[in-house]
Structures are given as C-alpha cells and as structure tokens.
Design a protein around this motif. Sequence first.
Motif, short mmCIF file in Angstrom:
data_model
loop_
_atom_site.label_atom_id
_atom_site.label_comp_id
_atom_site.label_asym_id
_atom_site.label_seq_id
_atom_site.Cartn_x
_atom_site.Cartn_y
_atom_site.Cartn_z
N LEU A 100 43.11 31.60 41.99
CA LEU A 100 42.35 32.30 40.96
C LEU A 100 40.94 32.57 41.45
O LEU A 100 40.41 33.67 41.27
CB LEU A 100 42.31 31.48 39.67
N PHE A 121 41.10 35.32 43.84
CA PHE A 121 41.36 36.59 43.17
C PHE A 121 40.10 37.11 42.51
O PHE A 121 39.77 38.31 42.57
CB PHE A 121 42.46 36.41 42.13
N LEU A 122 39.35 36.21 41.84
CA LEU A 122 38.12 36.65 41.19
C LEU A 122 37.11 37.15 42.22
O LEU A 122 36.42 38.14 41.98
CB LEU A 122 37.52 35.49 40.38
N LEU A 159 38.15 40.57 43.12
CA LEU A 159 37.81 41.51 42.05
C LEU A 159 36.34 41.88 42.10
O LEU A 159 35.96 43.04 41.89
CB LEU A 159 38.12 40.91 40.69
N LEU A 203 44.42 45.89 43.87
CA LEU A 203 44.94 44.71 43.18
C LEU A 203 46.08 44.06 43.94
O LEU A 203 46.19 42.83 44.01
CB LEU A 203 45.40 45.09 41.77
#
Lengths: 291, 266, 329
Positions: free
Chosen positions: C117, C120-121, C124, C243
């Motif tokens: 996570l 992933f952040l 992003l 993504l």
Amino acid sequence: MPVDRGAATLLLYVAVLFVAGCEPRGESADLASSASGRVVTDADGNPIRVQPPARRVISLVPSATLTLGALGAEDRLVARTDFDTAAWVGSLPSVGGGLQPSIEAIVAARPDLVIHFGGPQDVQTPRRLEDLGIRHAAVRPDRIHDILDMVRFLGAVTGRDEAADSLALSIESELAAVRRSAAGRPDVQVAYVLGGDPPWVAGPGSYIHELIEMAGGTNAFSDLERRYAAVSPEEFHGRTIDLILLSRGTVFDARLAHGGRIVEVSPDLELPGPRVAASARELARILAHVP
Amino acid sequence: MRLSTDRLVVRYSGAARPALDGVSFTVTPGSLCAVLGPNGSGKSTLLKALLGIIPAESGSITVRNKPPRAWSRRDLARMIGVVPQGEALAFPLTVREMVGMGRYPYLGPLHGEGQKDREAVQRALVQCDIERFASRDVTTLSGGELQRVRIARALAQEPAALVLDEPTTSLDIRHEMAILELLRASADAGMTVLVVTHGLDLAARFADRMLLLREGRVVAQGPPGTVMDAPVLEDVYGWPVAVEPDPVTGSPRVTPLRSVEATGAE
Amino acid sequence: MRRVGLSLALVVLLACSMVASVRFGSVDLGTADVLSALTGVAPPWVRTIVVDLRLPRALLGALVGGGLAVAGATFQALLRNPLAEPYILGISGGASVGAVLMLATGIAGAGSWTLPLAAFLGALLAIVLVFGVATASGRGMDVRVLLLAGVVVAAFFSACIALILSVSEARTVQSAVLWIMGSLANAGWSNVIVAAVYTLPATVLLIGLARPLNLLAIGEETAQYLGTDVERVKRLALGVAALITAAGVAVAGVIGFVGLVVPHAIRLLVGSDHRALLPLSFLAGAAFLALADLVAKLVLAPTEIPIGVITAFVGVPLFLVLLRRSLAA
C-alpha cells in the motif's frame, strides 16, 4: 473526469487490500489467551508462549544461532542460513540469506519456531511467516544488554532456562572482569572505522562504542549524533585519535591516522553475540599495547 | 458538402494580433479551392479552425450547415478526409494498415473490418496508384509515395470533402503532378477539395478558386484570373513580380523579379 | 495466420512455465507430491509450499509480467517513443520511496498490506505530480512535457531514497535494496488478488482502445482527424497504464526490461496494430516473467536472485536475436 476515476480506483484498491490483507491468519500459537503457560516477550514486543519448548528451530540471525549453540540447544536447529559460519551447522540444509530467506525451504523444514531480525531490520519475513501460520519471534541483538536479553529469551523458548541463566551470568562476570582490569589504565582515544569513503565510524549508542568503553578506551567520536555515520576526513584531523580500529578488509586512507596506530581486527568484533566477553577481552588487549 | 466561414476571427492566447481577422470564404462541392499566402498568414490556422481543432473568437464556421464543434469527431471524420502537414512515425506500419486507418471512423472497438471496409481501402489504393506496395513498410517509401499513402488514407474515409495542408511541398515534378491530378479528378467527381499550398502557378492551373491571405486577412479570392494579379501579389508577398499567361497552358504564371536595382538591366 | 500461430505458441509457453513454477522450487518435491497437494491429500507443509507459496507466485508472475508488457506498449504508443517503458513517468521511483519509507520506519505490527500500500501510494503521488505538470498549461496533456516531468520526478525520488538510506542502518538498507531490485518471492494470495483486480480489467480496457492507440502512435493531429477524442483517450490510457504499473511495482518491486522489450519483440513479429500487439504482449510478458522467476528461484537455490537480473540477462540476447532476424529480412 480522470481525477474522479483515479480517486475511485484508489478507494477500490484500498478496499481490496484491506479485504485481502485481513484474510484469516494461520493458527498462531502465540495468543496469550491460553489458560496456562508462561509468556515471554520478543524484541518486537510480541508475546511468545514458552510451553511446549521449541524443538525444531530455524534461526535467521547468526548471533542467535551462536547463542543456541552456547546454550547446548544445537540439536534443536533444523536449518541454517548461508551466513551461519559455525562449523556445527554445516550439515543442516540452508534457507538462503537471513533477510530474504526462501520461505519454501523454511516451510519444508517444518519448524515450530523461526527466529528472525526484529523491527525495522526485517519487515517482510515475519509477515510472510504470520500469513502461513508459522510461529516466529524477533531478536534484536544490537547492544550488550540486548545480547543478555536474547540469551534469556532463547533459553526460555527452548526450555533451557538454567543454561541461559548461567551463560548470562558468565558473560556478565567476564565483562566485569574486563572492566576491572581496564580501570586505572591511561585513557586511549579510539575510533572504529567500518569502511567507506568518506569513512563510516561508530558513534555513541553502538555496540562497538560499548565495547570500547568497557575495554577502557574512549570513543573519539562520542559526540556523533547517530550510532553510525559517515564523517568527513577533516574530522580525523581535528580530533586526537590514538588508535584506529579497522575491520579486516576495509580500505582506509592511512594518512588520516596522523601518527595514531592502526590495528586491523576481525569483522566478528562488530557482531553482537554470545562471544561479547571474548571480543571485549581482545579489545582490552589491543588497547593495553597502545602507549 | 459546403465548407464556409463568415467573418472568422481566431486569436491564439497571448498574441498581439489575431491569427485570422475576419475571414469569409466558401468552398462548394465539386470544386477545388487553393489557399495561399506568405508564411504566418494564417493558412494552417484556417484549416484547424475549419476542422474544429481550435476555437474561434468570433464569426462563424459552417461544415455542412453546422459549426464544426457541433459535430462529434467521428462524424466529422466520416465527412472530411484530412491530410495534415507532417507525421513522425515512431513504429513500423504497412501501407495497407495505414490506409486502413481511414476506415476507423466507421468501426467500433468490437468490430473487425468488413467487406465494405476492405473494398474502400482497395479503391483508395488503386486511386492513388500505390496498390503495388500495399504490403511494404511505410518507412521505406519515398516522400512522394508516402504522401500518396496519406491521401489514400483520407480517401478511404469515403469523405465528402478533402482538406490538405501543403500536400506537395518538397515533392518532385512527377509526384507533385500526380497528386494534383488526383485532387482535380476528385473535385470533378463531386468532392469538395480545399488545399493549402505555396505553389502559385500550379494552384492557378488546377484550382477553381483561390484564396489569398496576408496576416490573417483575405486579400483576394475568386477564380485564378482574378487573384493572379501582379499588384495584388506584390502587396501580399512583398516582392516585385510579373504575371503573364503561360505559353503552354494559358494559365496565369508568376515570375518574381530581381530586386529593383537590377530591373533596369533586365 | 501469423498472429494466431504466435498466440497459440505463447499460450502454450505460458501454461508450461506456470506448470513448471508449481512443480519446481527451492525445495525438492516429487511430481506425485505436487499433484496430491493440489487435490488436497498431502501433508500440510507440502500443501503450504504448493498452494500457499508456489501457486500464487506463478500467478503473480504472469499477472505482473503481462501487465508491465501491456503498460509498456501503451506508453510507447502514447508517447510515440520506442524507448518508453512503464517506469518512465517516475512511477517506480515513487513506489520505491513509499516502500523504503515503510521499511525504514519499520512498523512491525502492520498487516501484510502496508508495504504494497505504501508503495502504491508513492506511485500514485508520482503519477499525480507528473500528470499535474503535463496538464498545467490548461490546453490538454502535452506528452513531451509528461516525458520530461517523468524523468525529473524519477530523479527527485531517487535522491529521496538515497537520503533515507544514508541515515538508515545497514540491514534496513539491505532490505530496501532487495525490495527495489524486485522479487516475486513474497507473493501471497492477497497480492495475487490485488494484481488481478488491477491488471485484468485494465488490460481489457486498453485492448478496447487499440484503434485509438494505433492512431495516437502516428500523431495526435492525425488521430483527431480520424475521429479520436484525443484528450480523453490520452488521459484514460495513460491513467490506466500507470495504475497497472503502480500495482505491479507495489506487489513485486521494480522489475525492469519486461515493459520495454516485450512489446518491441511482439512488434517485430506481428507489427504495430495494437489489436494484436496488446493481447500478445500480455501473453508474452506473462510467459517471460514466469520463466524468469523460475530461473531466479532455482539457479542458486535456496538463495533468490533478484528477478530484474534475470529479465535483463535473458531478455537482452533474446531481443538482439529477434532484432537481427528482422533487420536481415
């Protein structure tokens, strides 16, 4: 609007991860909710039951392996890592490196306890073991008192409490002996260089620092703000350094020594473990020969 | 299909003067209209505005009775085949694949090409005389051949109008004439053809109407005889010229003169 | 038809690599053991190895490999640049910063999803930054600005990582470097679910955009003239490809080379039509990574070689052979 789509996907991702991450854990035998059984705390603060004592142990931490040997629990080990150098583990199957071991090999050895690095040193291994329902415990032998904690912890989980107490006591008394013999000797300013360019030195709060102080020396870099740090070569000019200790194989520019002695030491000195008293004695011997 | 503008004003943001300042003109079906003018006169801007790529500040544009932005891009693509000035191909492609892209405005994501599409592509290949290298990689073609491929792609769209931006710049005689004859034939067959070009003489020979722009304004428009007038051309291009009928074709021909001091010696 | 033949070959190759990934691993198991583990009647530790370790790892390899290849092909088309690959927008840098921060702060009590996570952040963040810069002019997304912004953001994140590591202890640095080098060794079913949720629908969507991508690969102006809503397609395709990449890096680290070379190899074999290029790139990327992972876990067992090493060592000669063959033709 692409922003909304992105936000929606992010939320979906988080949701999926939460759901996937919350899958039921394998049977964790460490829940302190069981009726009887003494519980000890590992280096990450997790409760570990001591009954039944661990019979099939894998240690991913070399100093823990050495400690288990010193406790007479060698027969409990069912595998080793590629970094376990002791002769008596040679016949055991390897699980690879200590930080990214082959989980498959660990599973195949069917351990009832895996000892791994604690805290920020290894985040992933305990997670994987947790997911697979394999009992695990963290050790962090960073400093001298951590070693004693580790000795007692490993003794507790393997049911070798008496051996652990006596090993801990003998370590403490040997260390006290070193301290006594070093007292009253003239002060020696010592720097321990781990290598690198600019040089990495040991500062306060590090294991080496403790050993130096115990052996009667003073860490020339006691004012460093971190346990280990790279310092500019200027620092070697600005301080009085009587002795520079180099881990064998380290490259160091001898001009930085200006007259101080340079002694190469075995890399084992840097590793906290049950042989701490021998390391302290070795250091004391070197310091005694300086002036 | 009619293409027209009425007092069109287009300004790029931050520019001092408008790129197009009150341009009015019309192209009717079955005719070939050539747009000319010095660099920076607004020729390409006019095309982009006509095709709805850039917005107008004021004035109106009509593409088949509606402003271009009132049509969806797909519908516009079915009506107008555009051959823009340049493309930089990064990846290999066969001629047939490139011409086949002309059929995309008719195909949805789930549809493969149908019989109709294959026939349209074949007709376009034949019309542009490039059938013999249908399987070749476009990057191996010469400039003129590649230009014919791009025109074939536009024709494969089966459009009612063709709009081309400098289609023959840097082509040799053979390729240039072949393309102009192709455009003339298309116009004669009923298509609305609009060409931006630099070549005054050839434009005069092939076009039904010419539109001459300078600094975003229409200086002259009409049949070649009207527009190909020495004082007008001198004013627009800022260079002395002479205009006379070509001895072979009879069409008006421009001769740029040497600078003033030398005129006496000519 | 060449495309059909190639698809079949790739499907077979993928199936074989996945079967091999389940059959072989760092621990020696017999075929009978593996089969019985799958059917349910086997000692629990054998079941754990086959079902909880090898199977998700094989699936993850296929998903990540396929996703990276499709994302790479998409970036190459949208940026009109044969050197484009999934990490070109700084996504790997952002993900690495997120992961390294998590490793350096070592929140040991976190669940198994915090590391992916965090990565992933971070990814992003990189995407938002880069897209923000590229659309700042207000006149749509300029892909040249996107490319430049990506390079700059990647450099910035590299510097962040260097800073964090320079103040971390040795083992943390080692863990961080191992993570960044990419590995499928920590594959679990939760990672597989996440990878599938991101990669599969996204790939289908991109295949649906195949014709607009064909047009954009030639030029944005031409694409508009042939009926494409260029801004919408660019944002959608770039966003989706970004993504896929972010999810891939989050679960497996930075595995290079797949996203760059696989699309080129497929292009050499079947051309640039994305209706064939995208699905075949997915299959080829999946098979390639599954095979590479097999090598990574077997060659020096039980030590794991970082999978990025294998993808480069295997991919480069393979690609050079294909390139020579195509130039000779």
